[in-house]
Design a protein around this motif. Sequence first.
Motif, PDB file in Angstrom:
ATOM      1  N   LEU A 216      24.190  54.254  41.862  1.00 58.00           N
ATOM      2  CA  LEU A 216      23.646  55.545  41.391  1.00 58.00           C
ATOM      3  C   LEU A 216      23.336  55.345  39.925  1.00 58.00           C
ATOM      4  CD1 LEU A 216      26.494  57.634  43.073  1.00 58.00           C
ATOM      5  CD2 LEU A 216      24.157  57.413  43.920  1.00 58.00           C
ATOM      6  N   PHE A 217      22.077  55.003  39.646  1.00 58.36           N
ATOM      7  CA  PHE A 217      21.728  54.529  38.307  1.00 58.36           C
ATOM      8  C   PHE A 217      20.991  55.592  37.510  1.00 58.36           C
ATOM      9  CE2 PHE A 217      19.777  52.286  34.897  1.00 58.36           C
ATOM     10  CZ  PHE A 217      20.559  51.168  34.668  1.00 58.36           C
ATOM     11  N   GLY A 218      21.472  55.843  36.292  1.00 57.47           N
ATOM     12  CA  GLY A 218      20.710  56.677  35.364  1.00 57.47           C
ATOM     13  C   GLY A 218      21.473  57.897  34.882  1.00 57.47           C
ATOM     14  N   LYS A 219      20.833  58.574  33.938  1.00 54.13           N
ATOM     15  CA  LYS A 219      21.399  59.793  33.354  1.00 54.13           C
ATOM     16  C   LYS A 219      21.754  60.802  34.422  1.00 54.13           C
ATOM     17  CE  LYS A 219      17.784  59.741  29.912  1.00 54.13           C
ATOM     18  NZ  LYS A 219      17.029  60.339  28.838  1.00 54.13           N
TER      19      LYS A 219
ATOM     20  N   GLN B 131      23.830  60.949  36.873  1.00 52.18           N
ATOM     21  CA  GLN B 131      24.141  60.609  38.265  1.00 52.18           C
ATOM     22  C   GLN B 131      25.574  60.950  38.662  1.00 52.18           C
ATOM     23  OE1 GLN B 131      21.906  60.014  40.397  1.00 52.18           O
ATOM     24  NE2 GLN B 131      20.512  58.347  39.887  1.00 52.18           N
TER      25      GLN B 131
ATOM     26  N   ILE C 230      17.687  37.253  34.331  1.00 51.97           N
ATOM     27  CA  ILE C 230      18.835  37.993  33.776  1.00 51.97           C
ATOM     28  C   ILE C 230      19.185  37.443  32.395  1.00 51.97           C
ATOM     29  CG2 ILE C 230      21.234  38.704  34.107  1.00 51.97           C
ATOM     30  CD1 ILE C 230      20.820  38.288  37.140  1.00 51.97           C
TER      31      ILE C 230
ATOM     32  N   GLN D  87      17.245  35.911  30.261  1.00 52.96           N
ATOM     33  CA  GLN D  87      16.208  36.318  29.304  1.00 52.96           C
ATOM     34  C   GLN D  87      16.392  37.772  28.879  1.00 52.96           C
ATOM     35  OE1 GLN D  87      13.159  34.896  32.081  1.00 52.96           O
ATOM     36  NE2 GLN D  87      12.115  33.910  30.360  1.00 52.96           N
ATOM     37  N   THR D  88      16.725  38.609  29.836  1.00 56.18           N
ATOM     38  CA  THR D  88      16.902  40.030  29.525  1.00 56.18           C
ATOM     39  C   THR D  88      18.114  40.241  28.621  1.00 56.18           C
ATOM     40  OG1 THR D  88      15.897  40.561  31.661  1.00 56.18           O
ATOM     41  CG2 THR D  88      17.062  42.334  30.537  1.00 56.18           C
TER      42      THR D  88
ATOM     43  N   ASP E 246      16.941  52.808  26.978  1.00 56.34           N
ATOM     44  CA  ASP E 246      16.402  51.711  27.792  1.00 56.34           C
ATOM     45  C   ASP E 246      17.144  50.402  27.557  1.00 56.34           C
ATOM     46  OD1 ASP E 246      14.495  53.036  29.322  1.00 56.34           O
ATOM     47  OD2 ASP E 246      12.942  52.852  27.798  1.00 56.34           O
ATOM     48  N   VAL E 247      17.483  50.156  26.303  1.00 63.49           N
ATOM     49  CA  VAL E 247      18.239  48.932  26.010  1.00 63.49           C
ATOM     50  C   VAL E 247      19.571  48.951  26.751  1.00 63.49           C
ATOM     51  CG1 VAL E 247      19.521  47.739  24.192  1.00 63.49           C
ATOM     52  CG2 VAL E 247      17.154  48.449  23.789  1.00 63.49           C
TER      53      VAL E 247
ATOM     54  N   ALA F 149      20.278  50.664  29.380  1.00 64.25           N
ATOM     55  CA  ALA F 149      20.009  50.573  30.817  1.00 64.25           C
ATOM     56  C   ALA F 149      19.750  49.123  31.227  1.00 64.25           C
ATOM     57  CB  ALA F 149      18.804  51.451  31.175  1.00 64.25           C
ATOM     58  N   ASN F 150      18.992  48.418  30.413  1.00 65.02           N
ATOM     59  CA  ASN F 150      18.650  47.040  30.763  1.00 65.02           C
ATOM     60  C   ASN F 150      19.872  46.127  30.720  1.00 65.02           C
ATOM     61  OD1 ASN F 150      15.939  47.687  31.190  1.00 65.02           O
ATOM     62  ND2 ASN F 150      15.463  47.478  29.010  1.00 65.02           N
TER      63      ASN F 150
ATOM     64  N   TRP G  53      22.041  47.104  33.901  1.00 60.96           N
ATOM     65  CA  TRP G  53      21.511  46.603  35.179  1.00 60.96           C
ATOM     66  C   TRP G  53      21.624  45.069  35.242  1.00 60.96           C
ATOM     67  CZ3 TRP G  53      21.615  47.644  39.780  1.00 60.96           C
ATOM     68  CH2 TRP G  53      20.636  47.382  40.725  1.00 60.96           C
ATOM     69  N   SER G  54      21.430  44.426  34.095  1.00 60.47           N
ATOM     70  CA  SER G  54      21.560  42.963  34.058  1.00 60.47           C
ATOM     71  C   SER G  54      22.987  42.532  34.374  1.00 60.47           C
ATOM     72  CB  SER G  54      21.174  42.419  32.678  1.00 60.47           C
ATOM     73  OG  SER G  54      19.806  42.646  32.420  1.00 60.47           O
TER      74      SER G  54
ATOM     75  N   MET H 126      23.604  42.947  38.100  1.00 58.39           N
ATOM     76  CA  MET H 126      22.911  41.920  38.894  1.00 58.39           C
ATOM     77  C   MET H 126      23.499  40.525  38.668  1.00 58.39           C
ATOM     78  SD  MET H 126      20.728  43.518  40.770  1.00 58.39           S
ATOM     79  CE  MET H 126      20.224  41.970  41.480  1.00 58.39           C
TER      80      MET H 126
END
Lengths: 384, 384
Positions: free
Chosen positions: B13-16, B18, B217, B219-220, B236-237, B239-240, B243-244, B247
């Motif tokens: 459940l990803f994001g603001k 949730q 991953i 690189q991110t 966004d930073v 979030a990235n 998620w990295s 994963m």
Amino acid sequence: MLNFVFKNQTEILFGKGQMSEITSRLPEQAKVLLLFGGGSIKKNGVYDQAMSALAGVDVIEFGGVEPNPTYETLMQAVTTAKEHDVNFILAVGGGSVIDGAKFVAAAYHFDGEPWDILVKGASFSDPLPIGAVLTLPATGSESNGNSVVTKKATSQKRAFSSPTVQPQFAVLDPEYTYSLPPRQVSNGVVDAFVHVIEQYLTYPVNAPLQDRFAEGILQTLITEGPKALSEPENYDVRANVMWSATMALNGLIGQGVPQDWSTHMIGHELTALYNLDHAQTLAIVLPALMYAQKEQKAEKIQQLGKRVFDINEADTAVQIDKTIKAVQDFFEAMLVKTRLTDYDLDEKAISAVVANLEKNGMTALGEHGDIDLEKAAQILGLAL
Amino acid sequence: MLNFVFKNQTEILFGKGQMSEITSRLPEQAKVLLLFGGGSIKKNGVYDQAMSALAGVDVIEFGGVEPNPTYETLMQAVTTAKEHDVNFILAVGGGSVIDGAKFVAAAYHFDGEPWDILVKGASFSDPLPIGAVLTLPATGSESNGNSVVTKKATSQKRAFSSPTVQPQFAVLDPEYTYSLPPRQVSNGVVDAFVHVIEQYLTYPVNAPLQDRFAEGILQTLITEGPKALSEPENYDVRANVMWSATMALNGLIGQGVPQDWSTHMIGHELTALYNLDHAQTLAIVLPALMYAQKEQKAEKIQQLGKRVFDINEADTAVQIDKTIKAVQDFFEAMLVKTRLTDYDLDEKAISAVVANLEKNGMTALGEHGDIDLEKAAQILGLAL
């Protein structure tokens, strides 16, 4: 990045010999509908391996599911399934068979006209559980909940999607793809490639990991796809294509990013009207669509060129044009033709497709909803 | 590519916002053990959001789970859970809290001494179901079945793994990470980076898609990690990075390829003996281990340098050395020191770690099993 909810419930059984794992994953007192296509599995040994794994299990066979599976055939499968009171569907084949299994699963307990599941989004309950044995890497159907079914009578190709019909397990044995006709190998690679593009080639939302994953699948398909044609019994090549096609449409890379899918929607009408292979329609539509949408998609087209095709032009317009050409060249290198005229279709096809798009309510396609009927006609005109 | 079986059952459940989704995912008549750490969730609003989402649900709190959660504390949580007859664990925190929840879940119905789950691989049944609300992206524990627990009394840090204790859902709200202390942000990025390396930096098995995903991953993390320190409230930073990190260790990138994990195994002993942060131990061990294993890992180190760090040296030895240096520089740029002496440890630590490795049977580590005690000592010597 956009919000998302993601789960993929399919257990992937990947590699040589994994068919032996399926029996332990069937329900108690399984009565299995074995769904398959035109019979190639009887020639290449996959059927024998499945039946050997299922020794002692009650199996009812239903063969003859077509490429672009038809409602008419699948309803016969529903009847067979009901007659024998099955409690599980094992789909052995490519995306068409697995898509077909999902529809049969949903229709099994459906009260009323099951076509409504496809055209009215009618809800269904208690679908039969499904397992998949994949023989053609392409659609990703083995680990998603999507199904596309065509009604022959009306030339309508329609889709539904539900996690409740997603396969519980999927056997991905690369050896099962050795005997595929080259045309199916080509189609599968192009189909998977375009699945990635539909989830990637939109506009940036600062989701770099999703971009990297998408680019990684594209890069792998570009290096491995042609080898699958030239070295059909190279296990690793087949494995890499198979895993790429699954990852292309198991939901992962599309999370948190905008999606397009207009190439598919326009392509579906070409298949419904002229019986072109699904991948052929994608190879026709995508380059023309990229050209027509090159302003909206400018940033991502440039990124695609740079990262995936190693195109590094200082001039933006040249960068974009060369990238579109590279995509088209890749399809041609996979021996899938990219123009309507290559399939003996002319301007008459354009008006017929546009009429079908209108009939099916496909009048605001793409990530911005800006591909209307006029734009669709323009795209198809570019693809002549 | 090697055979594999893969399924990831955790619903992300990803994001603001949730958090509001969790209640619908609890069991009927839920009695929830809310497990958390040192109390930061009470300061940053996450506790309040959780309690607000859980309004009307029977909640029993257990706070105080430490970083590197201890057996001693977790057994108290088991007692609390039993006293209140809970039927669900909601872990709110980072990897330590979620790892702890898995152990509590497994120990809840365990007959006998639950430490045996960690040291004897004792089997357990009917674990409590778990949900996770992640506040620190790092370990990937929110969507895997792994748990690491430390026995304070004996300085033993041990792991167990089972899909049955994997969280059913995981809330990943990047805003929950805004208030993290910089040291935890740094540690999380380094931890996730090394998780990828452990599954990537071995030897080639012709699995290009897994390589591309791993590189994506890395690189991110390299582009987003430093930004998470300099722009802590950039959604966004965050979030990235989040998620990295998920994963990096949800099982996906390690399928079908060899894995290493020796950096973790050696690092665990440094934490158990000297209470170093987990990520600090990884930053110490990895560059030295890459140097000591540079022949066995030559091909992948060169590929890492080329694709992830854009190092393109004609001379193999230079390519390898520059790549190892780039990894070390990245850790230092994330403000995690990379030498034993940076943490006031000297040669005495080497013999103590080696003695612990021997005691715990860690005498043949790495993808080739060739990191014996002597080699481990050599690696730690290079890290002085």
